[in-house]
Design an enzyme around this catalytic site. Structure first.
Site, PDB file in Angstrom:
ATOM      1  N   SER A   1     -12.242 -47.128  20.927  1.00 45.35           N
ATOM      2  CA  SER A   1     -13.486 -46.221  20.860  1.00 45.35           C
ATOM      3  C   SER A   1     -14.099 -46.289  19.478  1.00 45.35           C
ATOM      4  O   SER A   1     -14.957 -46.498  19.111  1.00 45.35           O
ATOM      5  CB  SER A   1     -13.761 -45.157  21.689  1.00 45.35           C
ATOM      6  N   ASN A   2     -13.114 -45.790  18.507  1.00 46.07           N
ATOM      7  CA  ASN A   2     -13.472 -45.574  16.872  1.00 46.07           C
ATOM      8  C   ASN A   2     -13.606 -46.976  16.705  1.00 46.07           C
ATOM      9  O   ASN A   2     -14.742 -47.198  15.620  1.00 46.07           O
ATOM     10  CB  ASN A   2     -12.303 -44.765  16.348  1.00 46.07           C
TER      11      ASN A   2
ATOM     12  N   HIS B   1      -8.182 -38.467  12.074  1.00 43.61           N
ATOM     13  CA  HIS B   1      -7.268 -37.592  12.822  1.00 43.61           C
ATOM     14  C   HIS B   1      -8.112 -36.739  13.511  1.00 43.61           C
ATOM     15  O   HIS B   1      -9.015 -36.179  13.058  1.00 43.61           O
ATOM     16  CB  HIS B   1      -6.085 -36.921  11.855  1.00 43.61           C
TER      17      HIS B   1
ATOM     18  N   ASP C   1      -0.389 -38.315   8.157  1.00 45.54           N
ATOM     19  CA  ASP C   1      -1.155 -37.483   8.314  1.00 45.54           C
ATOM     20  C   ASP C   1      -1.382 -36.840   6.939  1.00 45.54           C
ATOM     21  O   ASP C   1      -1.587 -35.567   6.943  1.00 45.54           O
ATOM     22  CB  ASP C   1      -1.146 -36.565   9.509  1.00 45.54           C
TER      23      ASP C   1
HETATM   24  C1  GAR Z   1      -8.700 -40.459  18.591  1.00 41.63           C
HETATM   25  O1  GAR Z   1      -8.850 -39.477  18.790  1.00 41.63           O
HETATM   26  C2  GAR Z   1      -8.032 -40.552  17.273  1.00 41.63           C
HETATM   27  O2  GAR Z   1      -8.586 -39.640  16.309  1.00 41.63           O
HETATM   28  C3  GAR Z   1      -6.555 -40.244  17.539  1.00 41.63           C
HETATM   29  O3  GAR Z   1      -6.540 -41.034  18.699  1.00 41.63           O
HETATM   30  C4  GAR Z   1      -7.657 -41.290  19.491  1.00 41.63           C
HETATM   31  C5  GAR Z   1      -7.916 -42.867  19.665  1.00 41.63           C
HETATM   32  O4  GAR Z   1      -8.990 -42.908  20.464  1.00 41.63           O
HETATM   33  N1  GAR Z   1      -5.540 -40.623  16.487  1.00 41.63           N
HETATM   34  C6  GAR Z   1      -4.570 -39.797  16.357  1.00 41.63           C
HETATM   35  O5  GAR Z   1      -4.215 -39.032  16.962  1.00 41.63           O
HETATM   36  C7  GAR Z   1      -3.684 -40.520  15.143  1.00 41.63           C
HETATM   37  N2  GAR Z   1      -2.869 -39.505  14.649  1.00 41.63           N
HETATM   38  P1  GAR Z   1      -9.819 -44.402  20.437  1.00 41.63           P
HETATM   39  O6  GAR Z   1      -8.567 -45.578  20.470  1.00 41.63           O
HETATM   40  O7  GAR Z   1     -10.798 -44.347  21.262  1.00 41.63           O
HETATM   41  O8  GAR Z   1     -10.427 -44.521  18.985  1.00 41.63           O
END
Ligand code: GAR
Length: 215
Positions: free
Chosen positions: A15-16, A111, A152
């Site tokens: 989604s990001n 993060h 991180d």
């Molecule tokens: C997001 O919340 C991102 O911040 C997190 O995983 C999710 C991915 O969502 N990342 C971490 O925890 C990295 N340490 P997405 O696949 O829908 O973008």
């Protein structure tokens, strides 16, 4: 300034990745996502990239003889697509040191908490929100940072706080934090591609218009 080429690394939903792609399509980011790499064959992010005609690759250490050939294969792909910046978007695997060293201050990560709290090995996805609720903190948030050799850990570019409500569950909190992630990540990608972020040691400086800071 010339348009930048971005590679997205994603392990899950993506989604990001889509949030950044939307702002590119809207003309707010001077660059293009030219490939996506996933360590997970079944990651929905791979399909989302294919649907947008973005070249998408599954690369996992198991496909390679050793760590070195796995790393070199990534570097070859990044060179082939003339990548300027790598955007980690829910990428759950550590980036090999040789890749970090080849792209200093050119790898971004998002993060879902306020680093350095609730970060490091083992803190990813829902585990972060579980830990936040368990510890009872009243604020969490979003952090976007440059990636260095430590999980991180690299220089922080942007943070935005999110209130933890008394009745939050890890799921409700994750959903609210994600809304801010989708605003914060495209913002920082824009800033970086505009050349508005400088870094020295662990500190970064934002030199863009002040009205663009707040979400
Ligand atoms: C997001 O919340 C991102 O911040 C997190 O995983 C999710 C991915 O969502 N990342 C971490 O925890 C990295 N340490 P997405 O696949 O829908 O973008």
């Amino acid at each position: 300034m010339a348009r930048s080429n971005f590679a997205v690394f994603a392990s899950g939903r993506g989604s990001n990745f889509l949030a950044v792609q939307e702002q590119i399509a809207a003309g707010n980011i001077s660059g293009d996502i030219v490939c996506l790499i996933s360590n997970k064959r079944t990651a929905p992010a791979l399909e989302k990239a294919q649907n947008l005609d973005i070249p998408a690759f599954h690369k996992s250490p198991r496909q390679f003889e050793n760590e070195k050939s796995y790393t070199n294969d990534h570097i070859d792909t990044l060179k082939e697509y003339e990548i300027d910046y790598i955007l980690l978007a829910g990428y759950m695997k550590k980036i090999p040191d040789a890749v970090v060293q080849a792209y200093p201050h050119r790898i971004l990560n998002i993060h879902p908490a306020l680093l350095p709290s609730f970060g490091g090995k083992g803190y990813y996805g829902m585990r972060v929100h579980d830990a936040v609720i368990e510890r009872g903190v009243k604020w969490t948030g979003v952090t976007v940072h440059f990636v260095d050799e430590v999980y991180d850990h690299g220089p922080i570019i942007y943070q935005w706080p999110v209130r933890v409500r008394d009745d939050d569950t890890p799921e409700s909190l994750a959903e609210r934090v994600l809304e801010y992630e989708h605003k914060a990540y495209p913002k920082v990608v824009r800033w970086v591609s505009e050349g508005w972020i400088t870094a020295e040691g662990m500190r970064t400086q934002y030199t863009g218009p002040s009205e663009e800071w707040d979400i």
